[in-house]
Design a protein around this motif. Sequence first.
Motif, PDB file in Angstrom:
ATOM      1  N   ASN A   1      -7.682   0.064   0.684  1.00 12.77           N
ATOM      2  CA  ASN A   1      -6.774   0.189   1.829  1.00 12.77           C
ATOM      3  C   ASN A   1      -5.316   0.292   1.417  1.00 12.77           C
ATOM      4  N   ARG A   2      -5.068   0.650   0.181  1.00 14.68           N
ATOM      5  CA  ARG A   2      -3.700   0.694  -0.327  1.00 14.68           C
ATOM      6  C   ARG A   2      -2.818   1.637   0.465  1.00 14.68           C
ATOM      7  N   HIS A   3      -3.390   2.669   1.028  1.00  7.02           N
ATOM      8  CA  HIS A   3      -2.597   3.629   1.796  1.00  7.02           C
ATOM      9  C   HIS A   3      -2.108   3.043   3.121  1.00  7.02           C
ATOM     10  N   THR A   4      -2.694   1.942   3.565  1.00  7.06           N
ATOM     11  CA  THR A   4      -2.280   1.331   4.830  1.00  7.06           C
ATOM     12  C   THR A   4      -1.285   0.192   4.614  1.00  7.06           C
ATOM     13  N   LEU A   5      -1.059  -0.193   3.382  1.00  5.62           N
ATOM     14  CA  LEU A   5      -0.179  -1.322   3.080  1.00  5.62           C
ATOM     15  C   LEU A   5       1.260  -0.841   2.956  1.00  5.62           C
ATOM     16  N   ARG A   6       2.161  -1.592   3.560  1.00  4.52           N
ATOM     17  CA  ARG A   6       3.579  -1.256   3.487  1.00  4.52           C
ATOM     18  C   ARG A   6       4.337  -2.465   2.977  1.00  4.52           C
ATOM     19  N   SER A   7       5.352  -2.201   2.198  1.00 10.35           N
ATOM     20  CA  SER A   7       6.240  -3.283   1.741  1.00 10.35           C
ATOM     21  C   SER A   7       7.086  -3.748   2.901  1.00 10.35           C
ATOM     22  N   GLN A   8       7.303  -5.022   2.988  1.00 12.46           N
ATOM     23  CA  GLN A   8       8.163  -5.580   4.025  1.00 12.46           C
ATOM     24  C   GLN A   8       9.459  -6.030   3.366  1.00 12.46           C
TER      25      GLN A   8
END
Length: 108
Positions: free
Chosen positions: A94-101
């Motif tokens: 799911n790396r494509h759905t993860l965003r840095s905050q």
Amino acid sequence: MRSTISTGTTAFGPAELDFDLEMPGNAADARAWLRESREPVSQEFRRLTNADLDELRLTNWGERRSTDWLLTTLIREQDHHGAEISLLRDLYRNRHTLRSQPVSGGRV
């Protein structure tokens, strides 16, 4: 390359750190490698009877513990590592759905 370090005898056989330094290059080979690496301990488990569970055995740190304690510890350790592997697998999938905050205050 295979490496073996012998330090005597512990709970389920010789106290040898025996590990293969060449890691598999794909998932199928990794599963086969994992099954093969667990077989010596699994063979020892299959030989145990209920009466053996109270028997004290030497740990790799020199303390004597009951066989059932050792088995429980090994099972928990396998569960723990299985959970870590599953988490890493899921994060990768799911790396494509993860965003840095962004971190407030500029500190990490």
